[in-house]
Scaffold this motif. Structure first.
Motif, PDB file in Angstrom:
ATOM      1  N   PHE A  53      17.835  50.389  41.802  1.00  0.00           N
ATOM      2  CA  PHE A  53      17.666  49.042  42.359  1.00  0.00           C
ATOM      3  C   PHE A  53      16.967  48.105  41.389  1.00  0.00           C
ATOM      4  CE2 PHE A  53      17.953  51.718  46.131  1.00  0.00           C
ATOM      5  CZ  PHE A  53      18.983  51.065  46.772  1.00  0.00           C
ATOM      6  N   LEU A  54      17.119  48.373  40.110  1.00  0.00           N
ATOM      7  CA  LEU A  54      16.391  47.543  39.150  1.00  0.00           C
ATOM      8  C   LEU A  54      16.927  46.118  39.207  1.00  0.00           C
ATOM      9  CD1 LEU A  54      14.158  47.762  37.061  1.00  0.00           C
ATOM     10  CD2 LEU A  54      15.920  48.001  35.312  1.00  0.00           C
ATOM     11  N   ASP A  55      16.017  45.184  39.339  1.00  0.00           N
ATOM     12  CA  ASP A  55      16.407  43.772  39.381  1.00  0.00           C
ATOM     13  C   ASP A  55      17.070  43.390  38.056  1.00  0.00           C
ATOM     14  OD1 ASP A  55      16.162  40.818  39.205  1.00  0.00           O
ATOM     15  OD2 ASP A  55      15.176  41.108  41.129  1.00  0.00           O
ATOM     16  N   PRO A  56      18.172  42.667  38.100  1.00  0.00           N
ATOM     17  CA  PRO A  56      18.886  42.342  36.852  1.00  0.00           C
ATOM     18  C   PRO A  56      18.050  41.537  35.856  1.00  0.00           C
ATOM     19  CG  PRO A  56      20.179  41.709  38.771  1.00  0.00           C
ATOM     20  CD  PRO A  56      18.861  42.164  39.287  1.00  0.00           C
ATOM     21  N   PRO A  76      23.371  54.134  43.711  1.00  0.00           N
ATOM     22  CA  PRO A  76      22.097  54.577  44.309  1.00  0.00           C
ATOM     23  C   PRO A  76      22.261  55.701  45.325  1.00  0.00           C
ATOM     24  CG  PRO A  76      22.291  52.188  44.376  1.00  0.00           C
ATOM     25  CD  PRO A  76      23.562  52.693  43.805  1.00  0.00           C
ATOM     26  N   GLU A  77      23.306  55.589  46.173  1.00  0.00           N
ATOM     27  CA  GLU A  77      23.388  56.552  47.265  1.00  0.00           C
ATOM     28  C   GLU A  77      23.786  57.946  46.773  1.00  0.00           C
ATOM     29  OE1 GLU A  77      25.107  53.747  47.059  1.00  0.00           O
ATOM     30  OE2 GLU A  77      27.239  54.024  47.506  1.00  0.00           O
ATOM     31  N   HIS A  80      20.465  60.674  45.193  1.00  0.00           N
ATOM     32  CA  HIS A  80      19.599  61.513  46.025  1.00  0.00           C
ATOM     33  C   HIS A  80      18.162  61.459  45.588  1.00  0.00           C
ATOM     34  CE1 HIS A  80      22.953  62.985  48.351  1.00  0.00           C
ATOM     35  NE2 HIS A  80      23.628  63.062  47.221  1.00  0.00           N
ATOM     36  N   ALA A  81      17.702  60.240  45.424  1.00  0.00           N
ATOM     37  CA  ALA A  81      16.312  60.028  45.052  1.00  0.00           C
ATOM     38  C   ALA A  81      15.530  59.702  46.318  1.00  0.00           C
ATOM     39  CB  ALA A  81      16.216  58.874  44.058  1.00  0.00           C
ATOM     40  N   GLY A  82      14.765  60.652  46.796  1.00  0.00           N
ATOM     41  CA  GLY A  82      13.973  60.403  47.997  1.00  0.00           C
ATOM     42  C   GLY A  82      12.788  59.511  47.654  1.00  0.00           C
ATOM     43  N   ILE A  83      12.669  58.401  48.393  1.00  0.00           N
ATOM     44  CA  ILE A  83      11.625  57.435  48.058  1.00  0.00           C
ATOM     45  C   ILE A  83      10.589  57.366  49.170  1.00  0.00           C
ATOM     46  CG2 ILE A  83      11.196  55.078  47.262  1.00  0.00           C
ATOM     47  CD1 ILE A  83      14.253  54.805  46.966  1.00  0.00           C
ATOM     48  N   PHE A  85       7.468  54.720  50.054  1.00  0.00           N
ATOM     49  CA  PHE A  85       6.707  53.529  49.695  1.00  0.00           C
ATOM     50  C   PHE A  85       5.336  53.569  50.344  1.00  0.00           C
ATOM     51  CE2 PHE A  85      11.126  52.038  49.335  1.00  0.00           C
ATOM     52  CZ  PHE A  85      11.104  51.499  48.068  1.00  0.00           C
ATOM     53  N   ASP A  87       4.385  51.684  52.628  1.00  0.00           N
ATOM     54  CA  ASP A  87       4.631  51.582  54.066  1.00  0.00           C
ATOM     55  C   ASP A  87       5.616  52.673  54.466  1.00  0.00           C
ATOM     56  OD1 ASP A  87       3.208  49.028  54.572  1.00  0.00           O
ATOM     57  OD2 ASP A  87       4.705  48.273  53.160  1.00  0.00           O
ATOM     58  N   LEU A  89       7.967  52.538  56.630  1.00  0.00           N
ATOM     59  CA  LEU A  89       9.299  51.952  56.764  1.00  0.00           C
ATOM     60  C   LEU A  89      10.241  52.804  57.611  1.00  0.00           C
ATOM     61  CD1 LEU A  89       9.688  50.655  53.125  1.00  0.00           C
ATOM     62  CD2 LEU A  89       9.329  49.265  55.150  1.00  0.00           C
ATOM     63  N   VAL A 151      12.499  61.958  54.441  1.00  0.00           N
ATOM     64  CA  VAL A 151      12.995  62.009  53.074  1.00  0.00           C
ATOM     65  C   VAL A 151      13.346  63.445  52.697  1.00  0.00           C
ATOM     66  CG1 VAL A 151      10.894  62.334  51.688  1.00  0.00           C
ATOM     67  CG2 VAL A 151      12.660  60.760  50.921  1.00  0.00           C
TER      68      VAL A 151
ATOM     69  N   ARG B 386      21.225  39.300  42.879  1.00  0.00           N
ATOM     70  CA  ARG B 386      19.809  38.917  42.887  1.00  0.00           C
ATOM     71  C   ARG B 386      19.638  37.458  42.493  1.00  0.00           C
ATOM     72  NH1 ARG B 386      16.600  43.998  42.805  1.00  0.00           N
ATOM     73  NH2 ARG B 386      18.261  45.469  43.264  1.00  0.00           N
ATOM     74  N   TYR B 455      13.968  48.980  53.149  1.00  0.00           N
ATOM     75  CA  TYR B 455      14.731  49.766  54.127  1.00  0.00           C
ATOM     76  C   TYR B 455      16.054  50.208  53.502  1.00  0.00           C
ATOM     77  CZ  TYR B 455      11.813  48.526  58.183  1.00  0.00           C
ATOM     78  OH  TYR B 455      10.802  48.398  59.077  1.00  0.00           O
ATOM     79  N   ILE B 458      15.506  52.848  50.846  1.00  0.00           N
ATOM     80  CA  ILE B 458      15.228  54.152  51.438  1.00  0.00           C
ATOM     81  C   ILE B 458      16.520  54.790  51.930  1.00  0.00           C
ATOM     82  CG2 ILE B 458      14.276  55.218  53.518  1.00  0.00           C
ATOM     83  CD1 ILE B 458      11.753  53.711  53.064  1.00  0.00           C
ATOM     84  N   ALA B 460      19.514  54.252  50.916  1.00  0.00           N
ATOM     85  CA  ALA B 460      20.310  54.666  49.769  1.00  0.00           C
ATOM     86  C   ALA B 460      19.769  55.984  49.237  1.00  0.00           C
ATOM     87  CB  ALA B 460      20.288  53.594  48.687  1.00  0.00           C
ATOM     88  N   GLY B 461      18.435  56.094  49.188  1.00  0.00           N
ATOM     89  CA  GLY B 461      17.807  57.329  48.727  1.00  0.00           C
ATOM     90  C   GLY B 461      18.166  58.501  49.641  1.00  0.00           C
ATOM     91  N   LEU B 462      18.430  58.176  50.918  1.00  0.00           N
ATOM     92  CA  LEU B 462      18.824  59.223  51.853  1.00  0.00           C
ATOM     93  C   LEU B 462      20.295  59.573  51.687  1.00  0.00           C
ATOM     94  CD1 LEU B 462      17.000  57.958  55.084  1.00  0.00           C
ATOM     95  CD2 LEU B 462      16.222  59.690  53.483  1.00  0.00           C
ATOM     96  N   GLY B 463      20.939  58.931  50.715  1.00  0.00           N
ATOM     97  CA  GLY B 463      22.320  59.284  50.403  1.00  0.00           C
ATOM     98  C   GLY B 463      23.361  58.512  51.187  1.00  0.00           C
ATOM     99  N   LYS B 464      22.962  57.361  51.762  1.00  0.00           N
ATOM    100  CA  LYS B 464      23.917  56.597  52.567  1.00  0.00           C
ATOM    101  C   LYS B 464      24.584  55.512  51.729  1.00  0.00           C
ATOM    102  CE  LYS B 464      22.352  59.094  55.768  1.00  0.00           C
ATOM    103  NZ  LYS B 464      23.090  60.327  56.089  1.00  0.00           N
ATOM    104  N   ARG B 469      24.853  51.800  55.174  1.00  0.00           N
ATOM    105  CA  ARG B 469      23.552  51.140  55.145  1.00  0.00           C
ATOM    106  C   ARG B 469      23.623  49.816  55.900  1.00  0.00           C
ATOM    107  NH1 ARG B 469      23.663  52.338  49.268  1.00  0.00           N
ATOM    108  NH2 ARG B 469      23.197  50.167  48.819  1.00  0.00           N
TER     109      ARG B 469
END
Lengths: 213, 561, 406
Positions: A53-56, A76-77, A80-83, A85, A87, A89, A151, B386, B455, B458, B460-464, B469
């Motif tokens: 999700f790096l901002d351009p 990204p999907e 499989h990077a469990g995030i 934060f 919060d 969320l 996660v 963006r 949200y 997250i 996406a990280g869960l593979g969706k 999403r």
């Protein structure tokens, strides 16, 4: 680089010609790499880069591999990077169990099977029987644990932690640290922790990289 | 999905600029004599000569000009003083609740309400007669349709105040209210003066385009002009529509030339406003230089509050008397209440209202659906790239609200005649879309930006994937905002008069076009019944937007407002 | 003549009788067959709720009896429909036009006839129900505003200017009997009289009434207007108006938009004398609770303006057969009787009572014309309409003089 774990291979993130991060590291399964730096140092951009999700406005070069797969080429999907934060969320329109079931891979079929897995995950974080609850009614610590359970259910290849303990009370913070790192270790997940809290780095126990200083 | 989101902005640009560009062309060319349909191929300035020899054309034009400027000035002044006096207090919330429903009310319905309130035989006169006035019969006073256009101006102002208030409230969070207030107070400035000198310039910059839209609208409105406006002569836009309707088709050239004059009048109004802006800025600077503190502002504050409440009360009272009329049997002056109540009006109008009702729903729902989808696509594309739209893109979005409707809907009608599309549902939906689109985007924009994108990360990280999403997370979480957007769009569509009349060509009619058509008959009962639908439909839309999410997510506290 | 129409205009039905010199039932059956399933867009002034409701009733009957869907396109000025057809003709849209039937007379009829916008040759006399029409005694059925109708439009109703007042507020003995007396009355009762702003047809009818009374030689109005006499002929009219406006409602600074607006103003007590182009308007308004039951009618003994209104079919109508069926139905004794009933509309019939069979006649006789309606014999002489060109010029002149105040 075909080894297990997370490889950062010449990762370099720049913003308007200024280099924020330049890093090559190997984080073995269950290991933790802590990135520390003041706010604005770009430590979160490393996380965003890995999650996809790096901002351009940033420019990134190099690559990252997890278990020999070059994730930086994937959407990204599929990384499989469990995030986690700072919060929790939790999705506000789903019950606690709903949040967990949503996280389960689609390959896992069957309603009752999925439900059972979610229940088991709740037990794993000490929240047995809370599945039907509205996430908004949970305490801060409970929310954090549901977020962790969520996660982990998604079968991540790595964990990306963005100051995940900073909003918790002191005693809860210590508990959560233990829980997260134990679970990561248990599952053999490489962890990248971004924080400005020395205590986090200490608890993580792995190598610490300081940037922006 | 990626392709679709890229398509979003392109489609919106096409949908907004296409009809406007073609419409303007279709207006400009006939004005100079080029109208092949009627065999006109020579370029001539004759129609402008004809235009300027029309009786009292400059009176009409200057009426439109003053209407635009005065409406904007008075509405903005009221809102500004009110906000300055009450920002950060609970009065704001209360007035907001009072005023918000008026926003969705079609202009025509508000105008009807006002007319039946203030006419010599209207509700107000009935309430105080004969006890206070001695009037056994309505006085022979020219109140509605007065030559100065004061009634029309009032009708516009009571509708523009809610609009500007809500726009201002949306901009308010961007101004550092408590800090500035404390600073100004510590320097000894009055509450209002501190606000106006310290914060208003920041807020005004945010609501400039809406103010311009008010000027453009008020200087070129047709339906309110028909209902409340002067008749001898009528404001420019009203006369243009009459010419457009003339059986003598060469009048179309005249109407087109007039539409260009309207464009000029609105342009001039905007230019004069820019001058007023400078003047206002200079005045503020001078006041600040003098260091006047204006500490005793209680009176102005009270007056501003009174003006806000009055504006809302007038419309609500007007609507109530309209509703009363729709159930009235014989109701002679000066009786305050009808001598009998009957359902007759409703029974009689019901059969003839079904078709317009159906068309209102159809055109409204379709244009709203498309507009909401496009707004979502555009915003998704912004997420993707963006990039937030710049000033240029926002101005483009406001274009349909800044160009007088007559100036391009005339031409659009011509093209639709050519294409054999006049009075078809797709054409009507397209015409509505041009006006619904900007409001849909503007109302969805802020909630969309406010959505916590983590949200999405997250999930996406869960593979969706993207679609999952969007449909499982973003859409449900934003359901309230999306439905509110749709309700706004629907309300705009319900209230559209000119595009409906010109593109529907009398064959596709909505409750608003029918109600205005009935206005000339002055039948208060029938107008009351139509006005009811005009207010009910948008209100129903907002009710759905409010209660549906509450109901669906009643179990989840985090989803309640 | 129906055969011409069928041959020329009726879509693709090639199997027509070759020698249908006389109208036959078979031809009409063809029309009925063709009409089934068609949608007829009836462009009709939509400013009066009772008329709209009547058309709605007719739509129901047409659907049930003939499978024709009638949709009213409500106009605030019939000129719109004329403009639409003219635009279509200029754009070369000679088929599938958007207007199927127009409620029309006067300048609009004249304009359409002159520009060849009407379905021709004449077809109205070929309608089955034409046999009931009283064209012998009602000259305005065959000559509309001095223009020969020639069957290009089918009569629908009769109209004559009649005045209304509220007996509770006014003394019946002091009612004006001429335009001049009306002016004197208005001067004595300032603010209580007005007329709809031209080009509204009720308003222009009032102007014509005054003109007819004030002109020295009425025959000049039967011919198209000539520039050199216009100012002289109409001077008494505009002098009259100049005087009237000073004492009119709102001092002549604003005018009611049409008859229904005047009706509302009478009910509200703002106006004391109003007028309509339909003698039974007051009774139907009383029946609808729009006017108090103390309202009564009066007329000028010297006569008032009268005409016939018609329905006509544009040359490019999409549903010609459906339009013919509709026109014929509107002429039927049943439809005409309902139309004459003030409970529904109160528009006088174009049919001849003598030509009807006893049952149909009884239907008309049973109608309660209402307390406020003058009997046909009380209506006074009918004054014919001037040539339409007069009205166009008078409207122009009215606009020139009175569009702006002062």
């Amino acid at each position: 680089m075909k080894e297990k774990g997370l490889f950062l291979d010449g990762v370099k993130i720049t913003l308007g010609g200024r280099t924020l991060i330049e890093l090559s590291r190997h984080v073995r399964p269950g290991g933790v790499l802590t990135v520390m730096g003041p706010s604005g140092s770009g430590k979160s951009s490393l996380l965003a880069y890995l999650a996809g999700f790096l901002d351009p406005v940033f420019t990134a070069s190099g690559r990252a591999l997890v278990d020999g797969i070059e994730i930086t080429r994937l959407p990204p999907e599929e990384r499989h990077a469990g995030i986690l934060f700072q919060d929790p969320l939790l999705f506000p329109h789903m019950s606690v169990a709903g949040n967990l079931i949503f996280a389960l891979p689609e390959s896992l079929k069957g309603r009752s099977e999925r439900r059972a897995q979610a229940e088991a995950a709740l037990e794993g974080v000490g929240l047995d029987g809370m599945g039907t609850r509205d996430p908004a009614t949970l305490s801060g610590g409970q929310k954090a644990r549901v977020a962790l359970a969520r996660v982990l259910l998604s079968e991540p290849r790595m964990l990306l932690l963005d100051e995940p303990f900073s909003k918790l009370d002191m005693d809860l913070r210590q508990q959560m640290r233990m829980l997260v790192f134990d679970k990561a270790h248990e599952r053999g997940l490489p962890v990248l922790l971004v924080t400005h809290d020395e205590a986090d780095a200490e608890a993580a126990g792995g190598e610490t990289v300081r940037i922006g200083e | 999905m990626l392709m679709l989101t890229r398509l979003g902005p392109a489609l919106v640009i096409l949908l907004l600029t296409g009809p406007i560009a073609f419409g303007l062309a279709g207006t400009v060319l006939p004005a100079f004599g080029f109208l092949p349909v009627l065999g006109g191929m020579e370029l001539t300035l004759r129609h402008f000569r004809d235009l300027f020899s029309e009786p009292a054309i400059f009176t009409s034009a200057s009426l439109s000009l003053t209407m635009g400027l005065a409406t904007a000035f008075i509405s903005l002044l009221t809102v500004m003083l009110f906000i300055a006096g009450y920002a950060g207090t609970r009065a704001i919330g209360r007035v907001q609740h009072l005023v918000s429903p008026l926003l969705s009310l079609p202009h025509a319905a508000a105008a009807f309400g006002l007319a039946f309130l203030i006419a010599p035989s209207g509700m107000l006169a009935r309430l105080i007669s004969p006890e206070l006035t001695g009037w056994q019969r309505p006085p022979d006073l020219l109140i509605v349709n007065d030559p100065m256009g004061l009634a029309m101006m009032a009708g516009l102002i009571v509708k523009e105040i809610p609009f500007l208030l809500l726009m201002t409230l949306a901009a308010l969070p961007q101004a550092p209210l408590p800090q500035t207030r404390m600073l100004a107070a510590s320097l000894g400035y009055g509450r209002m003066a501190g606000f106006l000198l310290g914060l208003w310039p920041v807020i005004y910059r945010q609501i400039r385009l809406p103010v311009f839209a008010v000027i453009a609208f008020a200087s070129s409105v047709v339906d309110v002009g028909i209902i409340l406006g002067p008749t001898r002569p009528a404001p420019l836009a009203v006369r243009l529509v009459e010419w457009m309707d003339d059986p003598d088709l060469s009048m179309r050239n005249l109407a087109s030339a007039g539409a260009l004059l309207q464009l000029g009048v609105t342009g001039l109004a905007l230019a004069l406003w820019l001058g007023l802006e400078r003047l206002g800025a200079a005045l503020c600077t001078r006041m600040a230089m003098h260091g006047w503190r204006f500490r005793r502002d209680a009176l102005i504050r009270a007056a501003a509050l009174a003006a806000m409440v009055l504006a809302a009360a007038i419309v609500l009272a007007g609507l109530c008397s309209l509703l009363l009329w729709s159930f009235a049997g014989l109701w002679q002056f000066p009786d305050a209440l009808p001598s009998s109540f009957t359902l007759r009006t409703w029974m009689r109008t019901l059969p003839s209202i079904l078709e317009p009702l159906r068309m209102t729903l159809l055109a409204g729902l379709l244009s709203t659906l498309i507009a909401s989808l496009l707004a979502i696509l555009c915003l998704m594309n912004e997420d993707e790239t963006r990039r937030r739209p710049g000033r240029g893109a926002l101005t483009l979005l406001y274009l349909p609200l800044l160009i007088p409707q007559v100036a391009f809907v005339f031409g659009l009608q011509l093209f639709l005649v050519y294409a054999g599309m006049l009075a078809t549902l797709p054409a009507l939906v397209l015409a509505h879309l041009v006006f619904v689109m900007p409001y849909a985007y503007l109302s969805l924009k802020d909630p969309w930006y406010a959505f916590d994108r983590r949200y999405d990360q997250i999930a996406a990280g869960l593979g969706k994937g993207r679609a999952r999403r969007f449909f499982s997370i973003r859409l449900p979480v934003m359901l309230r905002a999306v439905l509110t957007t749709a309700a706004v769009g629907f309300a705009v569509s319900v209230g559209l008069y000119l595009p409906t009349v010109l593109v529907g060509a009398g064959r596709l009619t909505t409750v608003t076009s029918e109600a205005v058509a009935l206005a000339s008959g002055g039948n208060a009962r029938v107008i009351g019944a139509y006005a009811f639908w005009q207010m009910f439909l948008p209100a129903a839309g907002f009710a759905v937007a409010t209660f549906m999410p509450t109901l669906i997510f009643r179990r989840f506290r985090g989803m309640q407002v | 003549m129906l055969k011409h129409f069928l041959a020329a205009a009726l879509l693709c039905t090639a199997s027509l009788p070759a020698h249908a010199e006389d109208f036959t039932a078979a031809d009409w059956n063809k029309v009925l067959e063709e009409a089934r399933g068609q949608t007829v867009y009836f462009n009709a002034w939509g400013g009066a709720q009772n008329i709209n409701a009547y058309i709605g009733w007719a739509a129901g009957e047409l659907r049930d009896r003939y499978g024709v869907t009638l949709k009213q396109v409500k106009l605030d000025d019939t000129a719109h429909a004329v403009a639409t057809v003219l635009a279509e003709k200029t754009a070369g849209r000679d088929e599938g036009g958007s207007v199927d039937l127009i409620w029309i007379n006067g300048e609009n009829f004249a304009a359409m006839k002159e520009r060849g916008l009407l379905l021709s040759p004449g077809w109205a006399q070929d309608l089955p129900n034409w046999r009931y029409v009283d064209h012998e005694n009602k000259p305005t059925i065959t000559t509309d505003f001095t223009i020969p109708v020639e069957g290009l439009a089918s009569p629908w109703g009769m109209a004559q200017l009649a005045f209304f007042y509220d007996g509770a507020r006014m003394d019946a003995a002091k009612l004006p009997r001429t335009a001049d007396e009306l002016l004197a009355w208005a001067e004595a009762n300032p603010g209580r009289f007005s007329y709809p702003q031209p080009p509204d047809f009720t308003g222009t009818s009032f102007l014509k009434q005054v003109l007819l009374e004030k002109v020295t030689d009425r025959s000049v109005l039967d011919r198209p207007v000539e520039d050199d006499v216009f100012a002289e002929v109409t001077k008494p009219l505009f002098d009259y108006l100049d005087t009237l406006h000073k004492v009119a409602w709102r001092s002549g600074r604003a005018f009611p938009q049409n008859y229904p607006a005047m009706k509302q103003l009478l009910a509200d007590g703002e106006l004391d004398i109003i007028f309509a182009f339909n003698p039974s308007e007051a009774s139907s308004a009383i029946a609808n609770g729009e006017l108090p039951d103390t309202v009564r009618s009066f007329t000028f003994p010297g006569g008032t303006l009268a005409n016939t209104h018609f329905v006509a079919i544009p040359y490019n109508a999409n549903a010609k057969a459906g339009a013919l069926v509709t026109a014929n139905f509107l002429l039927s004794p049943q439809a005409q009787a309902r139309k004459q009933d003030p409970a529904f509309w109160g528009d006088p019939t174009v049919l001849s009572m003598e030509k009807l069979d006893p049952a149909a006649r009884a239907g008309f006789e049973a109608i309660d014309l209402g307390i406020a309606t003058l009997k046909p014999e009380e209506l006074g002489p009918a004054l014919g309409e001037p040539h339409p060109s007069w009205m166009e010029r008078i409207e122009e002149e009215w606009n020139r003089r009175y569009t702006a105040e002062n």
